[in-house]
Design a protein around this motif. Structure first.
Motif: not given
Length: 486
Positions: A138-141, A384-386, A462-466
């Protein structure tokens, strides 16, 4: 004889455009032998109605298959399987006998059995994936990356796509790194001092092979990136694990006979501790005093959404003893496998020669696509979006941990995409992680990051990137309940 339209269906998880999926479906039918030479395909109108797609989509798919000799058109009669259609070769498999090789004797050196974090292949299906270092679709262009990839496939870039660079790299990518990426970290470098690698891990391997041998000693952080510890094994060097504190690697603990120091000052892996500027200067002085080299892994420096990041260790280096390692795999997507290393020209010369012996160079098309994505401003927009999304998720995960009385053992001063957590002493987080998977929760046990026989078993990451923001709180609540019941 005609092929029944009912034999055609689109897979729900099909990849690519509808046109590409239809082409693949028909080609696979021919190659597998289900569709025979001379059989008639359904009309474009009939197949389009059956699949629920536009007629032009089917027509374009038929036209492409016609051009590739899978199909043949017969006047107004329609499309038929061509006599020249590719067919799989027919052969009789050779009957294999019983293997007599003693593989324990034949394999001179084993690379299995080391510490590694294993993630389930279906982690994306988990409702609460607290996984580290994976891309959020959802964040990748996607659109602009696709445009850059198509542009890199054009006639103008034919050489960059097809040429063998031997031991060189794409000049456009090198130029962008030199003029835009490195200055943001306070680093100046000439093209001769930059090498493109297959991610940061490849860069660390190159550095270890060049700087270390059985007579030398490497100082590593404890805990540290588990793969670093494993890739040092083939060099047969002495390894000194040094316990980190709240500010990262303590320079005073580095042994006098150390030859190479591996460190992650911006975001210590895995504790996320940020090394203060004063300690960075102290580390450089210590390295100078004992005449040691430093390999700086500056991963995730772009994720500094809580404030401007500290200057890179390399930017403070006046002796040329720091080898800087960066990566686009964390900020774009891990499957990209694209990183870079910066060092004095004599070192990069050796790294370039070693890389050329192993893999020559990273694929030219990937390098040129990344160069376009970076130079056209899409990369900065993505960061910036990430950063905005990660800031929101960081607040949610810290609030949820506080509400559920979970202990945060380490958090990046300027940002990052994970938290280092500590459970009560009696909790084995490897077993905890296994139990949580049954509840569609994924966490990463911390044991593999530690050195030595008596590794702490109560840490986890705990990762929160995904993970979506609205799923963080309920996921943390499940983790808290599992820890209480443990």
């Amino acid at each position: 004889m005609g092929i029944s339209v009912d034999t055609f269906f689109l897979k729900p998880d099909g990849q690519g455009t509808l046109q590409a999926q239809i082409q693949q479906m028909i080609a696979e039918g021919i190659l597998s032998g289900r569709f025979h030479v001379g059989e008639k395909l359904p009309s474009s109108r009939k197949l389009a109605a059956h699949l629920g797609v536009s007629r032009i989509t089917v027509t374009l798919a038929y036209t492409e298959l016609l051009a590739n000799d899978y199909l043949v058109a017969k006047g107004r009669s329609g499309y038929y399987v061509s006599e020249n259609a590719p067919v799989p070769p027919t052969y009789t498999p050779i009957q294999r006998g019983e293997e007599t090789v003693d593989w324990d004797r034949a394999i001179a050196r084993s690379f299995r059995g080391g510490d590694v974090l294993r993630k389930p292949p279906n982690w994306r299906d988990f409702r609460y994936p607290f996984i580290y270092g994976q891309a959020d679709p959802t964040l990748f262009d996607h659109a602009n990356w696709r445009l850059c990839a198509v542009r890199a496939l054009g006639h103008k870039d034919f050489a960059s796509l097809t040429a063998d660079y031997v031991d060189q790299d794409d000049p456009l990518l090198i130029e962008f790194i030199a003029r835009h990426t490195l200055p943001r970290r306070g680093i100046t470098a000439r093209p001769e001092e930059i090498l493109i690698t297959l991610g940061a891990q490849n860069a660390l391997w190159l550095a270890s092979r060049i700087l270390l041998n059985r007579r030398r000693k490497a100082a590593i952080e404890d805990p540290c990136y588990y793969a670093l510890r494993e890739l040092l094994v083939p060099s047969k060097c002495q390894v000194a694990p040094l316990q980190v504190d709240a500010d990262g690697l303590p320079p005073g603990s580095i042994p006098d006979d150390t030859d190479v120091i591996f460190t992650t000052p911006s975001h210590q892996c895995p504790t996320t501790a940020t090394m203060p500027v004063a300690r960075r200067h102290e580390l450089l002085r210590r390295a100078r005093d004992i005449d040691a080299m430093i390999v700086e892994d500056d991963y995730e420096f772009e994720m500094a959404f809580l404030g401007a990041p500290s200057p890179a260790l390399k930017s403070l280096d006046r002796d040329g003893r720091v080898i800087y390692v960066g990566s686009f795999s964390k900020s774009l997507f891990p499957g990209l496998r694209l990183g870079y290393m910066v060092g004095s020209e004599p070192f990069i010369r050796e790294a370039r020669a070693l890389r050329s012996l192993v893999l020559r160079h990273p694929p030219g098309h990937i390098q040129r696509t990344a160069a376009y994505f970076l130079s056209l401003g899409h990369y900065d927009a993505q960061i910036r979006r990430m950063s905005k999304a990660l800031l929101e998720r960081r607040k949610a995960i810290e609030d949820a941990n506080c509400k559920n009385d979970l202990t945060i053992a380490g958090r990046g001063v300027y940002g990052g995409s994970s938290l280092w957590m500590k459970a009560p002493e009696h909790v084995n987080t490897t077993a905890l992680a296994s139990d949580l998977q049954k509840q569609s929760v994924h966490i990463e046990p911390g044991e593999p990051f530690f050195s030595g026989p008596d590794k702490p078993r109560n840490y986890y990451r705990l990762g929160y990137s995904s993970i979506a923001t609205d799923r963080i709180a309920p996921g943390i609540e499940i983790i808290a309940k599992a820890i209480d019941s443990a």
